[in-house]
Design an enzyme around this catalytic site. Structure first.
Site, PDB file in Angstrom:
ATOM      1  N   ILE A 180       0.835  -1.209   0.000  1.00  0.00           N
ATOM      2  CA  ILE A 180       0.000   0.000   0.000  1.00  0.00           C
ATOM      3  C   ILE A 180       0.873   1.263   0.000  1.00  0.00           C
ATOM      4  O   ILE A 180       0.620   2.208  -0.759  1.00  0.00           O
ATOM      5  CB  ILE A 180      -0.973  -0.004   1.204  1.00  0.00           C
ATOM      6  N   THR A 224      -4.710   5.113   7.362  1.00  0.00           N
ATOM      7  CA  THR A 224      -5.598   4.108   6.753  1.00  0.00           C
ATOM      8  C   THR A 224      -5.099   2.707   7.103  1.00  0.00           C
ATOM      9  O   THR A 224      -5.486   1.744   6.461  1.00  0.00           O
ATOM     10  CB  THR A 224      -5.635   4.258   5.208  1.00  0.00           C
ATOM     11  N   ARG A 252      -3.943   0.924  10.798  1.00  0.00           N
ATOM     12  CA  ARG A 252      -4.619   0.354  11.963  1.00  0.00           C
ATOM     13  C   ARG A 252      -4.698   1.440  13.045  1.00  0.00           C
ATOM     14  O   ARG A 252      -3.743   2.199  13.252  1.00  0.00           O
ATOM     15  CB  ARG A 252      -3.872  -0.860  12.524  1.00  0.00           C
ATOM     16  N   GLU A 269     -12.251   0.850  17.325  1.00  0.00           N
ATOM     17  CA  GLU A 269     -13.263   0.792  16.263  1.00  0.00           C
ATOM     18  C   GLU A 269     -14.157  -0.434  16.323  1.00  0.00           C
ATOM     19  O   GLU A 269     -15.269  -0.422  15.801  1.00  0.00           O
ATOM     20  CB  GLU A 269     -12.607   0.881  14.879  1.00  0.00           C
ATOM     21  N   HIS A 303     -13.406   2.527   8.251  1.00  0.00           N
ATOM     22  CA  HIS A 303     -12.649   1.390   7.702  1.00  0.00           C
ATOM     23  C   HIS A 303     -13.175   1.012   6.315  1.00  0.00           C
ATOM     24  O   HIS A 303     -13.527  -0.144   6.068  1.00  0.00           O
ATOM     25  CB  HIS A 303     -12.707   0.190   8.650  1.00  0.00           C
TER      26      HIS A 303
HETATM   27  P1  NAD Z   1       2.658  -4.966   3.622  1.00  0.00           P
HETATM   28  O1  NAD Z   1       2.971  -6.135   4.488  1.00  0.00           O
HETATM   29  O2  NAD Z   1       2.787  -5.108   2.136  1.00  0.00           O
HETATM   30  O3  NAD Z   1       3.592  -3.732   4.050  1.00  0.00           O
HETATM   31  C1  NAD Z   1       3.838  -3.363   5.364  1.00  0.00           C
HETATM   32  C2  NAD Z   1       5.175  -2.637   5.380  1.00  0.00           C
HETATM   33  O4  NAD Z   1       5.378  -2.151   6.708  1.00  0.00           O
HETATM   34  C3  NAD Z   1       6.362  -3.544   5.026  1.00  0.00           C
HETATM   35  O5  NAD Z   1       7.157  -2.930   4.023  1.00  0.00           O
HETATM   36  C4  NAD Z   1       7.110  -3.673   6.340  1.00  0.00           C
HETATM   37  O6  NAD Z   1       8.525  -3.800   6.176  1.00  0.00           O
HETATM   38  C5  NAD Z   1       6.757  -2.351   7.015  1.00  0.00           C
HETATM   39  N1  NAD Z   1       6.991  -2.369   8.441  1.00  0.00           N
HETATM   40  C6  NAD Z   1       6.909  -3.408   9.309  1.00  0.00           C
HETATM   41  N2  NAD Z   1       7.276  -3.003  10.539  1.00  0.00           N
HETATM   42  C7  NAD Z   1       7.598  -1.698  10.440  1.00  0.00           C
HETATM   43  C8  NAD Z   1       8.071  -0.740  11.365  1.00  0.00           C
HETATM   44  N3  NAD Z   1       8.301  -1.066  12.642  1.00  0.00           N
HETATM   45  N4  NAD Z   1       8.274   0.510  10.917  1.00  0.00           N
HETATM   46  C9  NAD Z   1       8.071   0.845   9.618  1.00  0.00           C
HETATM   47  N5  NAD Z   1       7.643  -0.029   8.696  1.00  0.00           N
HETATM   48  C10 NAD Z   1       7.417  -1.286   9.105  1.00  0.00           C
HETATM   49  O7  NAD Z   1       1.208  -4.493   4.029  1.00  0.00           O
HETATM   50  P2  NAD Z   1       0.199  -3.608   3.164  1.00  0.00           P
HETATM   51  O8  NAD Z   1      -0.621  -4.498   2.302  1.00  0.00           O
HETATM   52  O9  NAD Z   1       0.936  -2.484   2.552  1.00  0.00           O
HETATM   53  O10 NAD Z   1      -0.760  -3.086   4.316  1.00  0.00           O
HETATM   54  C11 NAD Z   1      -0.298  -2.190   5.307  1.00  0.00           C
HETATM   55  C12 NAD Z   1      -1.321  -2.116   6.424  1.00  0.00           C
HETATM   56  O11 NAD Z   1      -2.526  -1.503   5.911  1.00  0.00           O
HETATM   57  C13 NAD Z   1      -1.801  -3.483   6.932  1.00  0.00           C
HETATM   58  O12 NAD Z   1      -0.969  -3.946   7.968  1.00  0.00           O
HETATM   59  C14 NAD Z   1      -3.198  -3.229   7.382  1.00  0.00           C
HETATM   60  O13 NAD Z   1      -3.163  -3.012   8.776  1.00  0.00           O
HETATM   61  C15 NAD Z   1      -3.610  -1.949   6.679  1.00  0.00           C
HETATM   62  N6  NAD Z   1      -4.773  -2.111   5.787  1.00  0.00           N
HETATM   63  C16 NAD Z   1      -5.848  -1.305   5.962  1.00  0.00           C
HETATM   64  C17 NAD Z   1      -6.942  -1.418   5.116  1.00  0.00           C
HETATM   65  C18 NAD Z   1      -8.158  -0.522   5.242  1.00  0.00           C
HETATM   66  O14 NAD Z   1      -9.206  -0.833   4.665  1.00  0.00           O
HETATM   67  N7  NAD Z   1      -8.082   0.582   5.953  1.00  0.00           N
HETATM   68  C19 NAD Z   1      -6.935  -2.375   4.102  1.00  0.00           C
HETATM   69  C20 NAD Z   1      -5.795  -3.175   3.943  1.00  0.00           C
HETATM   70  C21 NAD Z   1      -4.721  -3.041   4.795  1.00  0.00           C
END
Ligand code: NAD
Length: 339
Positions: A162, A239, A241, A270, A302
């Site tokens: 994302i 967007t 958590r 939430e 959400h």
């Molecule tokens: P992803 O696993 O592809 O990417 C997460 C990134 O965060 C990775 O690059 C990882 O290295 C990095 N990360 C891990 N620990 C970290 C830290 N301590 N500091 C900085 N970066 C760190 O996940 P994604 O698909 O990009 O999703 C990201 C988040 O978005 C998910 O964890 C989920 O909680 C959230 N999400 C929200 C919605 C929504 O509808 N609002 C939908 C999908 C996902």
């Protein structure tokens, strides 16, 4: 794993009408038996599961030790998350009870990234206010002043699927993009993104967008100290958590004017609010009420994931994950298998 009727039944929790629509539609190619429960999965509702080896859960279902223990007693073999984040599941305990846990790692990163940008544009250009104003024949522009995004600095925390998609959108707007992640992306560097330390993100960004998962390292990454480093009138977008933001600190930052704009699609508490119509209820959560009372705060419930493309992928990937686990106890896409 057994391949009888019990193994082919999936109990879905926290289901909404659109979940039923999409999962029923794509089940035609898989032939599972689907049992939909509107209620959240938690220690009280786990009793609803009968003769079923697979449960399918969403972001606010509670899958802690108490629940997993009961799932194991009921002979559940698979917990299939129909979302990317998995902070609500105790993976260690699932492993202990030999329950497989899978997720949908990247159903539509664009859906969430585009929603983050929609929040930025709405907060900045106040289109939500203009919409209501014009409907009342108020054509004044007073109070609607925005700023050019072009040339502004956007800081991204978490550059996975994302965060990467969001960085492309921000670059497309002509923004300078800073990023922080525990793993730096060469692809993003080639695109012109600068990877910097977390403190630099706080100090130099006009807009900060959170895209990292919620875990012990990232919990309350936005807190009184990090806010103190930020620019006056910073915009914060979450967007990812709710737990990434310490709500009380952000409320203080908004009251002092240090935070100029806040857009949240997720909120720490939430699970008691989102995905339901509470319009006739008295909300007991004072923090969300305070947040919603600020004119420069935008809350969506959400919905960042909520596109046609994303729901299609969620249904297909969830079914394929389960099919692979039943057939070979494994999933080809390693990112989908958590335990
Ligand atoms: P992803 O696993 O592809 O990417 C997460 C990134 O965060 C990775 O690059 C990882 O290295 C990095 N990360 C891990 N620990 C970290 C830290 N301590 N500091 C900085 N970066 C760190 O996940 P994604 O698909 O990009 O999703 C990201 C988040 O978005 C998910 O964890 C989920 O909680 C959230 N999400 C929200 C919605 C929504 O509808 N609002 C939908 C999908 C996902």
């Amino acid at each position: 794993m057994s391949s009888n009727l019990v193994a082919n039944k999936i109990a879905f929790f926290s289901t909404q009408p659109y979940d039923k629509t999409f999962f029923n539609k794509y089940n035609e190619d898989f032939g599972f038996r689907l049992d939909f429960f509107e209620t959240q999965l938690n220690p009280q509702t786990v009793a609803l599961i009968e003769e079923c080896e697979i449960v399918c859960v969403f972001v606010n279902d509670i899958v802690n030790e108490t629940v997993i223990k009961q799932l194991a007693e009921k002979k559940v073999k698979i917990i299939a998350l129909r979302c990317a984040g998995f902070n609500n599941v105790d993976l260690e305990v699932a492993k202990k009870y030999n329950i497989k846990v899978c997720r949908v790692p990247a159903y539509s990163p664009q859906a969430v990234a585009e929603h983050a940008m929609a929040m930025i544009l709405t907060l900045n250009r106040k289109t939500h206010k203009a919409y209501n104003r014009v409907r009342e024949q108020n054509f004044s522009l007073n109070g609607l002043l925005g700023f050019d995004l072009f040339g502004k600095t956007i800081g991204i925390i978490g550059t996975g699927n994302i965060g990467k998609a969001f960085s492309k959108i921000a670059l497309g707007f002509g923004c300078k993009v800073l990023a922080y992640d525990i793993v730096e992306s060469d692809e993003m560097k080639k695109d012109g993104v600068s990877f910097v330390g977390l403190e630099e993100i706080f100090k130099s960004s006009d807009i900060i967008s959170l895209h990292c998962p919620l875990n012990d390292q990232t919990k309350h990454v936005i807190n009184t100290t990090s806010i103190s480093f930020m620019k006056e009138s910073v915009m914060i977008i979450n967007t990812s958590r709710g737990g990434l933001i310490e709500t009380s600190s952000v409320i203080e930052g908004l009251k002092e004017g240090k935070i100029g704009y806040l857009g949240i699609d997720v909120y720490e508490q939430e699970e008691k609010l989102f995905f339901r119509d509470l319009s006739a209820d008295i909300i007991q959560d004072d923090a969300i009420q305070r947040l919603m009372s600020f004119p420069n705060v935008l809350v969506t419930a959400h919905q960042a994931f909520f596109t046609n493309e994303a729901l299609t992928q969620i249904a297909l990937v969830t079914f394929n994950n389960i099919k692979s686990l039943l057939a070979q106890n494994d999933i080809e896409n390693k990112a989908a298998l958590l335990v």
